[in-house]
Design a protein around this motif. Structure first.
Motif, PDB file in Angstrom:
ATOM      1  N   GLU A 214       0.825  -1.211   0.000  1.00 57.69           N
ATOM      2  CA  GLU A 214       0.000   0.000   0.000  1.00 57.69           C
ATOM      3  C   GLU A 214       0.857   1.257   0.000  1.00 57.69           C
ATOM      4  OE1 GLU A 214      -2.532  -0.378   3.341  1.00 57.69           O
ATOM      5  OE2 GLU A 214      -3.962  -1.737   2.355  1.00 57.69           O
ATOM      6  N   ASN A 215       1.973   1.211   0.737  1.00 55.17           N
ATOM      7  CA  ASN A 215       2.879   2.366   0.719  1.00 55.17           C
ATOM      8  C   ASN A 215       3.465   2.602  -0.660  1.00 55.17           C
ATOM      9  OD1 ASN A 215       2.427   2.839   3.445  1.00 55.17           O
ATOM     10  ND2 ASN A 215       4.133   1.519   4.089  1.00 55.17           N
ATOM     11  N   LYS A 216       3.800   1.513  -1.359  1.00 53.69           N
ATOM     12  CA  LYS A 216       4.354   1.662  -2.706  1.00 53.69           C
ATOM     13  C   LYS A 216       3.317   2.237  -3.663  1.00 53.69           C
ATOM     14  CE  LYS A 216       7.978  -1.850  -2.671  1.00 53.69           C
ATOM     15  NZ  LYS A 216       8.515  -3.062  -3.340  1.00 53.69           N
TER      16      LYS A 216
ATOM     17  N   ILE B 108       7.376   2.333 -11.130  1.00 55.15           N
ATOM     18  CA  ILE B 108       6.631   1.298 -10.408  1.00 55.15           C
ATOM     19  C   ILE B 108       5.394   0.946 -11.221  1.00 55.15           C
ATOM     20  CG2 ILE B 108       5.289   0.781  -8.338  1.00 55.15           C
ATOM     21  CD1 ILE B 108       7.175   2.463  -6.744  1.00 55.15           C
ATOM     22  N   ASP B 109       5.187  -0.361 -11.420  1.00 51.49           N
ATOM     23  CA  ASP B 109       4.023  -0.849 -12.143  1.00 51.49           C
ATOM     24  C   ASP B 109       2.827  -0.896 -11.178  1.00 51.49           C
ATOM     25  OD1 ASP B 109       2.239  -1.906 -13.850  1.00 51.49           O
ATOM     26  OD2 ASP B 109       3.336  -3.756 -14.289  1.00 51.49           O
ATOM     27  N   ILE B 110       1.948   0.088 -11.261  1.00 49.65           N
ATOM     28  CA  ILE B 110       0.814   0.175 -10.328  1.00 49.65           C
ATOM     29  C   ILE B 110      -0.137  -0.998 -10.532  1.00 49.65           C
ATOM     30  CG2 ILE B 110      -1.114   1.596  -9.569  1.00 49.65           C
ATOM     31  CD1 ILE B 110       1.578   2.782  -8.897  1.00 49.65           C
ATOM     32  N   GLY B 111      -0.381  -1.411 -11.778  1.00 52.03           N
ATOM     33  CA  GLY B 111      -1.293  -2.528 -12.039  1.00 52.03           C
ATOM     34  C   GLY B 111      -0.814  -3.826 -11.415  1.00 52.03           C
TER      35      GLY B 111
ATOM     36  N   SER C   2      -2.879  -5.799  -8.416  1.00 50.07           N
ATOM     37  CA  SER C   2      -3.270  -7.204  -8.567  1.00 50.07           C
ATOM     38  C   SER C   2      -2.696  -8.051  -7.442  1.00 50.07           C
ATOM     39  CB  SER C   2      -2.797  -7.738  -9.921  1.00 50.07           C
ATOM     40  OG  SER C   2      -3.341  -6.967 -10.974  1.00 50.07           O
ATOM     41  N   LEU C   3      -1.464  -7.738  -7.061  1.00 47.40           N
ATOM     42  CA  LEU C   3      -0.836  -8.459  -5.952  1.00 47.40           C
ATOM     43  C   LEU C   3      -1.589  -8.228  -4.647  1.00 47.40           C
ATOM     44  CD1 LEU C   3       1.723 -10.236  -5.865  1.00 47.40           C
ATOM     45  CD2 LEU C   3       2.917  -8.283  -4.900  1.00 47.40           C
ATOM     46  N   LEU C   4      -2.051  -6.981  -4.457  1.00 44.93           N
ATOM     47  CA  LEU C   4      -2.785  -6.658  -3.228  1.00 44.93           C
ATOM     48  C   LEU C   4      -4.139  -7.368  -3.193  1.00 44.93           C
ATOM     49  CD1 LEU C   4      -2.771  -4.920  -0.679  1.00 44.93           C
ATOM     50  CD2 LEU C   4      -3.863  -3.099  -2.000  1.00 44.93           C
ATOM     51  N   SER C   5      -4.813  -7.498  -4.329  1.00 42.31           N
ATOM     52  CA  SER C   5      -6.101  -8.196  -4.364  1.00 42.31           C
ATOM     53  C   SER C   5      -5.938  -9.683  -4.069  1.00 42.31           C
ATOM     54  CB  SER C   5      -6.754  -7.988  -5.730  1.00 42.31           C
ATOM     55  OG  SER C   5      -5.955  -8.577  -6.747  1.00 42.31           O
TER      56      SER C   5
END
Length: 632
Positions: free
Chosen positions: A316-318, A326-329, A333-336
């Motif tokens: 979340e910080n990233k 940084i690849d936001i997508g 997806s990793l967070l989900s």
């Protein structure tokens, strides 16, 4: 064309006629109003002219006539008819010279000390009394309004209190209904599990209910029950979880939330597989390539819930930092995907904590919480075992490993079994002799002779005389009891006040062993609302219940002579006439049995519930007592 023009002409002529008539009516009203005003002014002028030109005698006569007209109208308002209208003080059939004057209560005035007071003073006094009465009436009205307001406030408070009571009662009913539905759902789950057709929700509910029981141990995590489920099964499971969450009212909310997260994650994966959307384009949209997906899954595996929470915070910080490159997508997806792994980790930690807690409880119950507390006993057992067997046992290895902080549960169980075997070999299960001081308080000590006598007496009861009925209930007797319990309501209770009889000797006792029959009796109680009870009691504070009837069900399944019908005999108690002894006699191999009941007159009408029959090996005697009512 000519027809249309004629219609228009007629319409226009009708409108003109109506307007002319309305103008004429307005003019007529104005004319009448002016005429009425003119006549009133003329009458007023004529009256003023007469007053200015009349003599004193004419003036007196005019005033007298006016006074008579007023008096006549006053009498007409009072209801005087034509017969009494022309009466005067001098001319009336009653001989009353003060007929037209106001009545004065002289005796009342003299009693009040107002005799000789002038009429003006009396009128002033009456006027003061009337004003005082008006003031008192105003006070009474004000007090009445205050009472009305107070009554209205009390009614509102009573209504609010009643509403709060009804709300609390409704909430209690709702809670009981939810509890009932939850118990029914658990019962259905238990039945499905026993029949081998368990659903996933049944296994999950069984797991969470087994956490509260020490004896029930579930060895696998709850999310393992989701393996191999299809899309329809997972969708049904989501709905079933919602039902359980609603019925349990937040009792195991964290558990069901974690299960819901895992189920939704599995459902999403299966839907993607079904639609064949795992292509490169989708993976690019998700931010994770197929070649990297396995590495991502391996990163999440084996981590605890705390480690995954820290990882979630870093991700979340990233994402919030939005740094360059940084690849936001990918990180979204990793967070989900991380939520489902966190739910699995929480369930896994909960499962391990539950197993540890149950193991500790079992250790405490079996007195093996720690091995160090039993060092003295284990060393003594080992010395005994080495004298019989020179080979080293598992206990020696355990002594070497006492320094370890954590031990395997299997080693603990093996150690405990070895200790039991050594104690058995050493005679540790033989009872020890205790002195009277070592016995715990409250322990009953029985001499050997008394115990032998008690045992001999019990044997004589069962084998010799057969006075008591065996505790073993046959299937037929169970069916008879079930038949006797039918129709039992809340006002009835089981009745088993048996009356002892004198020793009986039967001619058939040498051939058949006598025994008393089994029975299931009921006593019917209720309230008697006579005049006294209606005066001193109500439904909130009811009077004491009284016996209103009995229902006797005596079981004779093994009668030798099926043709003979059982009989009953009623006799009053010799010591107390308020009670009676009801005795039942059937025949071999059953002894007579008697009960002590209330001695009142029976109601023998079948419409009142009387029943005396012998059907299906059950002798039924149902009766109610007569109710006496006072009549004038």
């Amino acid at each position: 064309m000519p027809k249309k023009s004629s219609k228009k002409e007629k319409y226009s002529t009708s409108e003109s006629d109506s307007s002319d008539s309305s103008d004429n009516s307005v003019k007529l009203l104005e004319k009448l109003t002016k005429e009425r005003i003119r006549l009133a002014e003329e009458k007023k002028k004529r009256k003023e002219y007469i007053k200015s030109t009349e003599t004193l005698e004419e003036k007196r006569i005019r005033r007298l006539l006016k006074k008579q007209r007023k008096e006549r109208s006053r009498k007409e308002r009072m209801g005087w008819d034509n017969e009494y209208l022309h009466y005067t003080n001098s001319d009336n059939p009653f001989g009353d010279g003060n007929l037209l004057s106001t009545f004065v209560w002289q005796k009342k005035l003299s009693k009040e000390g107002l005799k000789g007071v002038s009429q003006e003073e009396i009128e002033d006094i009456n006027r003061m009394k009337q004003e005082e009465n008006k003031r008192e009436l105003e006070k009474v009205k004000k007090r009445r309004l205050e009472r009305e307001l107070e009554r209205q406030k009390r009614e509102e408070e009573t209504q609010m209190l009643q509403r709060s009571k009804e709300a609390a009662q409704f909430e209690e009913w709702e809670r009981q209904e939810d509890k009932f539905h939850l118990e029914q759902a658990r019962l259905r789950s238990h039945i499905r599990i026993q029949d081998g057709r368990a659903k996933p929700i049944d296994l999950l509910a069984k797991y969470i209910s087994a956490e509260e029981e020490v004896d029930a141990v579930e060895m696998h995590e709850p999310y393992t029950y989701l393996n191999g489920l299809q899309i329809k099964d997972l969708e049904d499971l989501v709905e079933d979880i919602k039902v359980y969450k609603e019925l349990e009212r937040g009792k195991n909310l964290d558990y069901w939330n974690d299960i819901t997260v895992i189920v939704e994650d599995e459902l999403q994966k299966l839907r993607k597989l079904e639609k064949n959307t795992f292509d490169s384009g989708l993976n690019r949209r998700e931010g994770i390539h197929q070649s990297v997906a396995n590495d991502v899954t391996s990163v999440f595996k084996g981590k605890t819930a705390a480690q995954l929470a820290a990882l979630e915070k870093n991700i979340e910080n990233k994402i919030n930092g939005k740094a360059d490159g940084i690849d936001i997508g990918y990180w979204e997806s990793l967070l989900s995907q991380l939520k489902a792994h966190m739910a699995r980790a929480r369930l896994r930690d909960r499962h391990q904590e539950s197993l540890k807690r149950k193991l500790q409880v079992l250790k405490a119950e079996q007195s093996i919480s720690t091995i160090n507390s039993n060092e003295a006993q284990s060393s003594e057992i080992q010395n005994t075992s080495t004298s019989e067997d020179t080979q080293p046992g598992p206990s020696q290895d355990n002594e070497k490993g006492d320094g370890d902080v954590e031990q395997n549960p299997e080693d603990v169980v093996n150690t405990w079994l070895n200790e039991c075997f050594h104690a058995y070999q050493a005679g540790g299960y033989s009872p020890k002799f205790l002195t009277p001081d070592e016995i715990e308080p409250g322990t009953i000590v029985v001499m050997e002779e008394d115990d032998n006598k008690r045992l001999e007496f019990a044997r004589l009861q069962v084998v010799g005389k057969g006075k008591k009925v065996e505790n073993v209930i046959t299937k037929e007797e169970l069916m008879l009891q079930k038949e006797a319990r039918k129709g039992m309501d809340a006002d009835e209770a089981q009745f088993s006040v048996e009356q002892s009889l004198d020793s009986q000797v039967y001619l058939w006792s040498d051939k058949y062993r006598p025994r008393k029959p089994r029975y299931f009796n009921r006593v019917h109680t209720g309230f008697e609302w006579n005049k006294y009870n209606q005066t001193h009691y109500d439904m909130d504070n009811p009077p004491p219940k009284i016996v209103q009837g009995y229902k006797f069900n005596i079981f004779y399944p093994d009668l030798i002579t099926k043709n003979t019908t059982p009989e009953y005999y009623l006799s009053p108690c010799p010591d107390n006439k308020e009670f009676a002894i009801l005795r039942f006699h059937a025949g071999p191999p059953y002894e007579d049995i008697a009960f002590k009941i209330v001695n009142r007159e029976w109601e023998y009408s079948y419409k009142r519930g009387f029943r005396c029959q012998f059907h299906n090996n059950i002798f039924q005697l149902w009766f109610h007592f007569k109710r006496y009512r006072y009549r004038r």
